[in-house]
Design an enzyme around this catalytic site. Sequence first.
Site, PDB file in Angstrom:
ATOM      1  N   SER A   1     -28.093 -41.906 -40.911  1.00 45.77           N
ATOM      2  CA  SER A   1     -26.910 -41.224 -41.611  1.00 45.77           C
ATOM      3  C   SER A   1     -27.370 -40.479 -42.705  1.00 45.77           C
ATOM      4  O   SER A   1     -28.350 -40.906 -43.693  1.00 45.77           O
ATOM      5  CB  SER A   1     -25.950 -42.340 -41.882  1.00 45.77           C
ATOM      6  OG  SER A   1     -25.117 -42.169 -42.765  1.00 45.77           O
TER       7      SER A   1
ATOM      8  N   ASP B   1     -19.347 -34.898 -39.471  1.00 43.78           N
ATOM      9  CA  ASP B   1     -20.740 -34.538 -39.457  1.00 43.78           C
ATOM     10  C   ASP B   1     -20.913 -33.262 -38.560  1.00 43.78           C
ATOM     11  O   ASP B   1     -21.748 -32.424 -39.049  1.00 43.78           O
ATOM     12  CB  ASP B   1     -21.745 -35.731 -39.274  1.00 43.78           C
ATOM     13  CG  ASP B   1     -21.616 -36.594 -40.517  1.00 43.78           C
ATOM     14  OD1 ASP B   1     -20.719 -36.740 -41.340  1.00 43.78           O
ATOM     15  OD2 ASP B   1     -22.450 -37.638 -40.507  1.00 43.78           O
ATOM     16  N   LYS B   2     -20.890 -33.432 -37.217  1.00 44.95           N
ATOM     17  CA  LYS B   2     -21.446 -32.687 -36.415  1.00 44.95           C
ATOM     18  C   LYS B   2     -20.596 -31.302 -36.194  1.00 44.95           C
ATOM     19  O   LYS B   2     -20.556 -30.468 -35.307  1.00 44.95           O
ATOM     20  CB  LYS B   2     -21.565 -33.309 -34.871  1.00 44.95           C
ATOM     21  CG  LYS B   2     -22.439 -34.567 -34.815  1.00 44.95           C
ATOM     22  CD  LYS B   2     -23.566 -34.379 -35.775  1.00 44.95           C
ATOM     23  CE  LYS B   2     -24.462 -35.562 -36.024  1.00 44.95           C
ATOM     24  NZ  LYS B   2     -23.854 -36.527 -36.899  1.00 44.95           N
TER      25      LYS B   2
ATOM     26  N   CYS C   1     -16.644 -38.681 -45.380  1.00 45.40           N
ATOM     27  CA  CYS C   1     -17.414 -39.724 -46.105  1.00 45.40           C
ATOM     28  C   CYS C   1     -17.719 -38.964 -47.480  1.00 45.40           C
ATOM     29  O   CYS C   1     -18.217 -38.009 -47.714  1.00 45.40           O
ATOM     30  CB  CYS C   1     -18.496 -40.174 -45.426  1.00 45.40           C
ATOM     31  SG  CYS C   1     -18.223 -41.246 -43.990  1.00 45.40           S
TER      32      CYS C   1
ATOM     33  N   GLU D   1     -27.814 -42.593 -35.183  1.00 47.88           N
ATOM     34  CA  GLU D   1     -28.205 -42.794 -36.702  1.00 47.88           C
ATOM     35  C   GLU D   1     -28.125 -44.402 -36.888  1.00 47.88           C
ATOM     36  O   GLU D   1     -27.568 -45.229 -36.215  1.00 47.88           O
ATOM     37  CB  GLU D   1     -27.068 -42.381 -37.462  1.00 47.88           C
ATOM     38  CG  GLU D   1     -26.951 -40.840 -37.470  1.00 47.88           C
ATOM     39  CD  GLU D   1     -25.968 -40.306 -38.402  1.00 47.88           C
ATOM     40  OE1 GLU D   1     -24.986 -41.065 -39.032  1.00 47.88           O
ATOM     41  OE2 GLU D   1     -25.713 -38.915 -38.568  1.00 47.88           O
TER      42      GLU D   1
END
Length: 558
Positions: A473, A124-125, A195, A447
């Site tokens: 999330s 994600d980051k 994901c 999250e």
Amino acid sequence: MAYNRRSRLITAGVARSPNRAMLRAVGFGDSDFEKPIVGVANGHSTMNPCNAGIQPLIDRAMVALEEAGAKPQVFGVPTVTDGIGMGTEAMKYSLVSREVIADAIETSVNGQAMDGVLVIGGCDKNMPGGVMAMARMNVPAIYVYGGTIKPGKWKGKDLTIVSAFEAVGSFAAGKMSEEDFQGIEKNACPSVGACGGMFTANTMSSSFEALGVSLLGSSQMAAPDAEKADSSAESARVLVEAIKNDLKPRDIITRKSIENAIALVMATGGSTNAVLHYLAIASAAGVKWTIDDFERMRRKVPVLCDLKPSGRFVAVDFHRAGGVPQVLKILLENGALNGDCMTIHGRTMAQMLKDVPAQPRTDQEVIRPWSKPMYNEGHLAILKGNLAPEGCVAKITGLKNPVMTGRARVFDSENACMKAIMAKKIKPGDVIVIRYEGPKGGPGMQEMLAPTSALIGQGLGESVGLLTDGRFSGATWGMVVGHVAPEAYVGGTIALVKEGDSITIDAKKRLLQLNVPAKELAARRKKWKPPKPRYTQGLLAKYMKLVSTASRGAITDG
């Protein structure tokens, strides 16, 4: 061609001979000193599936850069994964890692005066951190996404990591057998890749196509597939052309291209985290962009895609249905995309979409036509009110009625809330408040996938509200409101909520309201005292001192 940054580092002559001597030790020959030095920011890690498949992409990019006439130099970039840290103290490092990634890339590229950079990441980051660095440095750059995971299977149903989180709530509520619980856990993640729904990683990667900093059509490829490695090699070739033409990130990242990125996020039902990350990217690029701009875009763009977490399909389905290029062409045809924005390809967005059909294919159900959207307006609503005067973010897809007034159930940490949910102490009509989990208070805005998934698993997703100064999330859905600002740690109104207070969440009116008289709130504020910081040294302590409010993107450099 002239490579001014390289020439300052290794120009021929007596003054620069030590520089050249050191580079010979890592394989430079005489002819290499005339080539652009291209950094390859390597986010490979065996600790998480999102990044475990990146090394083959790095290898392909390195070969392609050499063949295109550049001299590639690889360096490592740290990563953590939210899915593994979720619900633990480790999760506090997630958002912090965005800043660390940006700083690490800036340090390596500017510290060695590289002429360009190809950034490859998966979790994600990695994406916002990489593009923030690209925008800050403003040397020719391209982002390569590590790719999405393939869906798991259990008893004929597609699985994502969210299936495992929701199974926790279902199993605890007695609604799932142990066989199914174990089967989901063992089969949810069958390959490398990030994901698989339109969660944060896929939201950011797909939006980067719309922003113009990644290859068009590359963001939803499955990590193990050959086409993903092919796209890495093509990205390298495109980057070398950008270096030749001096095409820089700030030529691409503009107010209009950020509008394109957010239009894509709205059309695909993307993550609430896109709000936080695009505020940060805009700041890094020197672009004027505020939290209110997301609400402006929401009203212009319908949700066109039926994607998880609230929809039916996963990223690989989206890719097969036409993916980001198809959605962008629909937006362009209906006046919701700025076609004149420049892309890393060296052509405008309209030019890039010239041969994409104006309508989605009829043999798929993932992407809908403009005339038959999932929802008539976007799904990321910016709410304000006495509980969030600076604003907050509600994700309203999948809800039958995005309006409720209920009794506050107040928790000063995510863990305390999770215990109450698992003990079945949360009832329909409750509005959960999780506070002191903001940028400074957490620190790091954890999250809340564990509690929100547990609520869904217990069948409370529509009947229980949840608001927090932390984050959600990209996999979260339900009656949830995050990024409440100002946060509790700095004395925001969320710090003054008491158990049993009445709270209204109204996405239709874009309102988050604590139904307590102003006089009573003033009295509570006089009694409130800031808590002691949870960390006093190390990275998290430094982050607490530097980080901004969520309404400005939780940035540390402005």
